[in-house]
Design a protein around this motif. Structure first.
Motif, PDB file in Angstrom:
ATOM      1  N   ASN A 184     -41.152 -65.290   9.697  1.00 52.84           N
ATOM      2  CA  ASN A 184     -41.779 -64.488  10.754  1.00 52.84           C
ATOM      3  C   ASN A 184     -40.988 -64.565  12.052  1.00 52.84           C
ATOM      4  OD1 ASN A 184     -43.791 -63.542   9.151  1.00 52.84           O
ATOM      5  ND2 ASN A 184     -45.446 -64.696  10.120  1.00 52.84           N
ATOM      6  N   ALA A 199     -39.723 -61.884  15.608  1.00 55.94           N
ATOM      7  CA  ALA A 199     -39.308 -62.362  16.934  1.00 55.94           C
ATOM      8  C   ALA A 199     -37.771 -62.454  16.902  1.00 55.94           C
ATOM      9  CB  ALA A 199     -39.950 -63.706  17.228  1.00 55.94           C
ATOM     10  N   GLY A 254     -43.352 -58.031   4.280  1.00 55.88           N
ATOM     11  CA  GLY A 254     -44.280 -57.018   4.750  1.00 55.88           C
ATOM     12  C   GLY A 254     -45.544 -56.871   3.923  1.00 55.88           C
ATOM     13  N   ALA A 255     -45.832 -57.839   3.061  1.00 51.58           N
ATOM     14  CA  ALA A 255     -47.093 -57.806   2.315  1.00 51.58           C
ATOM     15  C   ALA A 255     -48.265 -58.136   3.235  1.00 51.58           C
ATOM     16  CB  ALA A 255     -47.052 -58.783   1.150  1.00 51.58           C
ATOM     17  N   GLY A 256     -47.948 -58.704   4.387  1.00 53.20           N
ATOM     18  CA  GLY A 256     -49.025 -59.117   5.291  1.00 53.20           C
ATOM     19  C   GLY A 256     -49.750 -60.340   4.761  1.00 53.20           C
ATOM     20  N   ASP A 306     -41.249 -69.309  19.381  1.00 55.32           N
ATOM     21  CA  ASP A 306     -40.269 -68.223  19.549  1.00 55.32           C
ATOM     22  C   ASP A 306     -40.466 -67.510  20.883  1.00 55.32           C
ATOM     23  OD1 ASP A 306     -41.918 -65.716  19.386  1.00 55.32           O
ATOM     24  OD2 ASP A 306     -42.340 -66.399  17.350  1.00 55.32           O
ATOM     25  N   TYR A 358     -52.255 -57.080   6.590  1.00 47.49           N
ATOM     26  CA  TYR A 358     -51.831 -56.502   7.868  1.00 47.49           C
ATOM     27  C   TYR A 358     -50.378 -56.856   8.156  1.00 47.49           C
ATOM     28  CZ  TYR A 358     -51.284 -55.397  12.762  1.00 47.49           C
ATOM     29  OH  TYR A 358     -50.819 -54.879  13.944  1.00 47.49           O
ATOM     30  N   GLY A 373     -44.617 -61.524  20.999  1.00 43.04           N
ATOM     31  CA  GLY A 373     -46.011 -61.982  21.018  1.00 43.04           C
ATOM     32  C   GLY A 373     -46.860 -61.183  20.039  1.00 43.04           C
ATOM     33  N   PRO A 376     -51.837 -65.508   6.359  1.00 45.22           N
ATOM     34  CA  PRO A 376     -52.881 -66.049   5.468  1.00 45.22           C
ATOM     35  C   PRO A 376     -52.372 -67.201   4.590  1.00 45.22           C
ATOM     36  CG  PRO A 376     -52.947 -63.651   5.453  1.00 45.22           C
ATOM     37  CD  PRO A 376     -51.735 -64.039   6.248  1.00 45.22           C
ATOM     38  N   ILE A 417     -38.063 -62.125  11.426  1.00 45.41           N
ATOM     39  CA  ILE A 417     -38.300 -60.677  11.320  1.00 45.41           C
ATOM     40  C   ILE A 417     -39.169 -60.101  12.440  1.00 45.41           C
ATOM     41  CG2 ILE A 417     -37.911 -60.670   8.805  1.00 45.41           C
ATOM     42  CD1 ILE A 417     -40.795 -60.406   8.286  1.00 45.41           C
TER      43      ILE A 417
HETATM   44  N1  ATP Z   1     -43.775 -64.876  15.421  1.00 49.50           N
HETATM   45  C1  ATP Z   1     -44.321 -63.655  15.526  1.00 49.50           C
HETATM   46  N2  ATP Z   1     -44.053 -62.881  16.603  1.00 49.50           N
HETATM   47  C2  ATP Z   1     -44.607 -61.649  16.722  1.00 49.50           C
HETATM   48  N3  ATP Z   1     -45.424 -61.091  15.808  1.00 49.50           N
HETATM   49  C3  ATP Z   1     -45.721 -61.814  14.722  1.00 49.50           C
HETATM   50  C4  ATP Z   1     -45.199 -63.121  14.519  1.00 49.50           C
HETATM   51  N4  ATP Z   1     -45.682 -63.591  13.344  1.00 49.50           N
HETATM   52  C5  ATP Z   1     -46.468 -62.622  12.852  1.00 49.50           C
HETATM   53  N5  ATP Z   1     -46.505 -61.548  13.667  1.00 49.50           N
HETATM   54  C6  ATP Z   1     -47.301 -60.315  13.480  1.00 49.50           C
HETATM   55  O1  ATP Z   1     -48.339 -60.564  12.545  1.00 49.50           O
HETATM   56  C7  ATP Z   1     -48.217 -59.681  11.418  1.00 49.50           C
HETATM   57  C8  ATP Z   1     -48.686 -60.377  10.152  1.00 49.50           C
HETATM   58  O2  ATP Z   1     -47.792 -61.464   9.830  1.00 49.50           O
HETATM   59  P1  ATP Z   1     -47.674 -61.938   8.316  1.00 49.50           P
HETATM   60  O3  ATP Z   1     -46.684 -63.015   8.223  1.00 49.50           O
HETATM   61  O4  ATP Z   1     -49.051 -62.234   7.802  1.00 49.50           O
HETATM   62  O5  ATP Z   1     -47.168 -60.635   7.556  1.00 49.50           O
HETATM   63  P2  ATP Z   1     -45.700 -59.996   7.558  1.00 49.50           P
HETATM   64  O6  ATP Z   1     -44.720 -60.963   8.100  1.00 49.50           O
HETATM   65  O7  ATP Z   1     -45.767 -58.678   8.221  1.00 49.50           O
HETATM   66  O8  ATP Z   1     -45.455 -59.785   5.999  1.00 49.50           O
HETATM   67  P3  ATP Z   1     -45.183 -60.959   4.924  1.00 49.50           P
HETATM   68  O9  ATP Z   1     -45.327 -62.263   5.613  1.00 49.50           O
HETATM   69  O10 ATP Z   1     -46.234 -60.754   3.872  1.00 49.50           O
HETATM   70  O11 ATP Z   1     -43.802 -60.704   4.423  1.00 49.50           O
HETATM   71  C9  ATP Z   1     -46.773 -59.255  11.407  1.00 49.50           C
HETATM   72  O12 ATP Z   1     -46.541 -58.039  10.727  1.00 49.50           O
HETATM   73  C10 ATP Z   1     -46.476 -59.163  12.918  1.00 49.50           C
HETATM   74  O13 ATP Z   1     -46.984 -57.961  13.447  1.00 49.50           O
END
Ligand code: ATP
Ligand code: MG
Lengths: 144, 109
Positions: free
Chosen positions: A54, A59, A108-110, A79, A95, A83, A114, A57
């Motif tokens: 995260n 931040a 991007g599975a969201g 990071d 999400y 935000g 979780p 991708i």
């Molecule tokens: N460090 C971060 N900085 C900014 N936004 C974040 C950060 N971590 C998570 N997010 C936000 O929260 C959302 C959900 O994060 P999550 O890790 O659950 O899913 P994802 O990264 O989009 O997909 P996946 O983890 O399944 O590959 C992200 O799509 C992003 O919008």
């Protein structure tokens, strides 16, 4: 107590997917050497991996501090990214705001946040729009 | 069934992990969304995916899959290949679809 702490520090670079996961695999190795039970290692390394990705991708990379004691493992991911607008929404399964480029790589599975919640005993997110996000997670080695 | 026997029966091309072919594979998981796989794949699974980037190796290692099959003729990229060798994870390639591989696996596991 204080003498029994092992501290590790990692810098995660901004968009280098090729090294993403380095910090979590390094911690995994250290925990293995320390003889930490496999199920604890699994929880820590999955939570860290998701958080590390995260940072890459969503931040622009950041810093990770890990504290290991016989009782617990604490991972603080900090990071300076954009935000998170609404933490509750971001925590929901499915999400994601991941863009097309990273979706092609299988992100991007969201499910990342979780997964972190599920595999850790404590998880705290502090975030300021435009300044960054800190995800602080703890896994207990022994039952509290 | 052992990884090496599955590889032989399914006619898979070995890419990495020659030192870990004696392990028993128990179940199968199919998926390309990495964090979804991360939450559902189990230790000892045969993981079938079309993804071929370095994160596949990280997820395979973290979930402790017995083997990974990159299906439908997809390829591991160079960084992934390097990490697969380093971590000694049994990765195989196949031209078959995930569906066909799973149908064949059903008879073996
Ligand atoms: N460090 C971060 N900085 C900014 N936004 C974040 C950060 N971590 C998570 N997010 C936000 O929260 C959302 C959900 O994060 P999550 O890790 O659950 O899913 P994802 O990264 O989009 O997909 P996946 O983890 O399944 O590959 C992200 O799509 C992003 O919008
Ligand atoms: Mg994520």
């Amino acid at each position: 107590m204080a003498e029994n702490v092992m501290r590790l520090h990692y810098t995660v670079s901004d968009t280098d997917f090729a090294v993403a996961g380095e910090a979590s695999s390094s911690v995994k190795k250290v925990l293995k050497q320390l003889g930490v039970p496999g199920e604890i290692i699994r929880k820590v390394s999955i939570a860290m991996y998701e958080c590390e990705i995260n940072m890459v991708i969503h931040a622009d990379g950041g810093e990770i501090d890990v504290e290991i004691t016989p009782e617990k493992i604490r991972m603080i991911h900090k990071d300076r990214g954009p935000g998170i607008k609404d933490i509750e929404t971001a925590m929901q399964e499915g999400y994601s705001t991941a863009d097309e480029n990273v979706r092609e790589l299988g992100f991007g599975a969201g499910m990342g946040l979780p997964n972190m919640k599920r595999y850790t005993d404590e998880m705290n997110i502090t975030t300021v729009i435009g300044e960054g996000t800190t995800v602080d997670m703890t896994v207990y080695v022994k039952n509290k | 069934m052992k990884v090496k026997d599955i590889a032989q029966k399914l006619n898979l091309t070995i890419i990495s992990g020659e030192s870990n072919l004696e392990r028993e594979a128990e179940n199968c998981f199919i998926g390309d969304l990495l964090s979804h796989v991360m939450s559902h794949a189990q230790s000892g699974d045969v993981w079938i995916t079309v993804q071929g980037n370095i994160n596949v190796i990280a997820v395979a290692s973290l979930t402790d899959c017995a083997m990974v099959i990159i299906c439908e003729g997809m390829k591991l990229d160079d960084a992934a290949l390097k990490k697969a060798h380093l971590e000694e994870i049994p990765v195989f390639a196949s031209e078959k679809s995930a569906y066909n591989l799973a149908c064949e696996l059903k008879e073996l596991l």
